[in-house]
Design a protein around this motif. Structure first.
Motif, PDB file in Angstrom:
ATOM      1  N   ALA A 133     -67.523  17.630  56.375  1.00  0.00           N
ATOM      2  CA  ALA A 133     -67.877  18.897  57.015  1.00  0.00           C
ATOM      3  C   ALA A 133     -67.510  20.089  56.133  1.00  0.00           C
ATOM      4  N   ALA A 134     -66.336  20.048  55.519  1.00  0.00           N
ATOM      5  CA  ALA A 134     -65.917  21.147  54.645  1.00  0.00           C
ATOM      6  C   ALA A 134     -66.824  21.252  53.426  1.00  0.00           C
ATOM      7  N   ALA A 191     -66.873  28.449  61.534  1.00  0.00           N
ATOM      8  CA  ALA A 191     -66.020  27.506  60.809  1.00  0.00           C
ATOM      9  C   ALA A 191     -65.783  28.023  59.402  1.00  0.00           C
ATOM     10  N   ALA A 200     -64.138  27.041  55.546  1.00  0.00           N
ATOM     11  CA  ALA A 200     -63.622  26.039  54.615  1.00  0.00           C
ATOM     12  C   ALA A 200     -63.186  26.752  53.348  1.00  0.00           C
ATOM     13  N   LEU A 233     -63.823  23.834  66.422  1.00  0.00           N
ATOM     14  CA  LEU A 233     -64.207  23.682  65.021  1.00  0.00           C
ATOM     15  C   LEU A 233     -65.437  22.802  64.875  1.00  0.00           C
ATOM     16  N   GLU A 234     -65.478  21.708  65.603  1.00  0.00           N
ATOM     17  CA  GLU A 234     -66.639  20.819  65.477  1.00  0.00           C
ATOM     18  C   GLU A 234     -67.914  21.510  65.951  1.00  0.00           C
ATOM     19  N   GLY A 292     -69.339  29.365  58.120  1.00  0.00           N
ATOM     20  CA  GLY A 292     -70.591  28.886  58.679  1.00  0.00           C
ATOM     21  C   GLY A 292     -71.233  29.913  59.593  1.00  0.00           C
ATOM     22  N   MET A 296     -59.623  23.813  56.435  1.00  0.00           N
ATOM     23  CA  MET A 296     -60.732  24.298  57.247  1.00  0.00           C
ATOM     24  C   MET A 296     -60.201  24.568  58.649  1.00  0.00           C
ATOM     25  N   CYS A 301     -69.123  23.825  63.350  1.00  0.00           N
ATOM     26  CA  CYS A 301     -69.729  23.088  62.234  1.00  0.00           C
ATOM     27  C   CYS A 301     -71.081  22.489  62.614  1.00  0.00           C
ATOM     28  N   LEU A 313     -69.987  23.114  54.289  1.00  0.00           N
ATOM     29  CA  LEU A 313     -69.744  24.556  54.376  1.00  0.00           C
ATOM     30  C   LEU A 313     -69.634  25.180  52.988  1.00  0.00           C
TER      31      LEU A 313
END
Length: 207
Positions: free
Chosen positions: A138-139, A172, A174, A111-112, A163, A184, A115, A142
Motif C-alpha cells: 500500500a505504501a 493516507a 506514506a 487508513l485502509e 493519497g 504510513m 488507501c 502511494l
C-alpha cells in the motif's frame, strides 16, 4: 478473548516479558518469522524509537531488542528497522501520543479506507499475507503517485506521498527516505500538513 483484547493484553505483558507477549499472539510471531525469511524488512529504512511528538521511547528496550531478534536483524537502540518498529512494534506500544496509541493506524479502518482498500485490509491477524507485506504494498502505491513531494535533507532524499482524500477529508500518507519505506498513517487534514511542512528535514522519526 477477542483478537483486539488479546493484543491489548499482549501490549501490557510486553512491558515485563516481551518474548512471552509476542508468543501469546501466534499471528505476530509467525508474521515476524515469515517476513524475516522472505527478506521483506529490507524494503524499510531506519527509524528511531524515540517519538518526535512525545520526546520519549514508544517501546521499551527489551521489546525493541526482542522484535529485532525475531526479525533476524541487528539494531542499536534507539535506532532500528522502520518496518519492525512502525508496523509490529507500534502494535504493542502503550505510550500515548497526541494522536492516540500508535497501533490505532492499523486497527481503526481509517487508513485502509484512505488507501482505497477493503475493510479489514490492515487488521493484523486477518488474511494470508503478513501486515508488513500489506503495508509495504500500500505504501509503495502511494509513493508512486506523480504528485508526491521530494525533499533533500541532510544529504538524503525523502519522498512524501498523500493519497486522494476521503469525503470527510482524511488521506493516507506514506514516507520514504532514500527509496526505503519509513512509515504510513492517516492524516485528518492533508492540506494543513502540506502547508505546515516547513524546511526540508528528516521526518516522522526517520534516521
Amino acid at each position: 478473548m477477542t483478537s483486539s483484547a488479546a493484543l491489548d493484553a499482549a501490549a501490557a505483558r510486553a512491558l515485563s516479558d516481551p518474548a512471552a507477549a509476542i508468543s501469546s499472539l501466534p499471528w505476530l510471531s509467525t508474521a515476524l518469522a515469515d517476513d524475516a525469511a522472505a527478506g521483506r524488512f529490507a524494503a524499510w529504512g531506519r527509524s528511531s524509537v524515540i517519538d518526535e511528538n512525545v520526546a520519549a521511547a514508544v517501546l521499551a528496550r527489551p521489546l525493541f531488542d526482542e522484535l529485532h531478534a525475531r526479525a533476524g536483524l541487528e539494531a542499536s537502540w534507539p535506532v532500528g528497522n522502520a518496518g519492525v518498529l512502525h508496523v509490529y512494534g507500534y502494535l504493542l506500544s502503550t505510550t500515548p501520543t497526541p494522536y492516540g496509541l500508535k497501533r490505532e493506524r492499523w486497527l481503526t479502518g481509517e487508513l485502509e479506507r484512505a488507501c482505497g482498500l477493503d475493510a479489514g485490509a490492515f487488521v493484523p491477524w486477518v488474511g494470508t499475507q503478513t501486515l508488513l507485506s500489506r503495508a509495504t504494498a500500500a505504501a509503495s502505491v502511494l509513493l508512486a503517485r506523480p504528485d508526491a513531494l521530494t525533499e533533500e535533507a541532510e544529504g538524503r532524499t525523502a519522498r512524501i506521498a498523500l493519497g486522494a482524500p476521503l469525503p470527510e477529508g482524511t488521506a493516507a500518507l506514506a514516507y520514504a527516505v532514500d527509496g526505503l519505506l519509513v512509515t504510513m498513517f492517516p492524516v485528518a487534514d492533508p492540506a494543513a500538513l502540506r502547508a505546515g511542512l516547513g524546511a526540508p528535514r528528516l521526518r516522522w522519526n526517520a534516521v
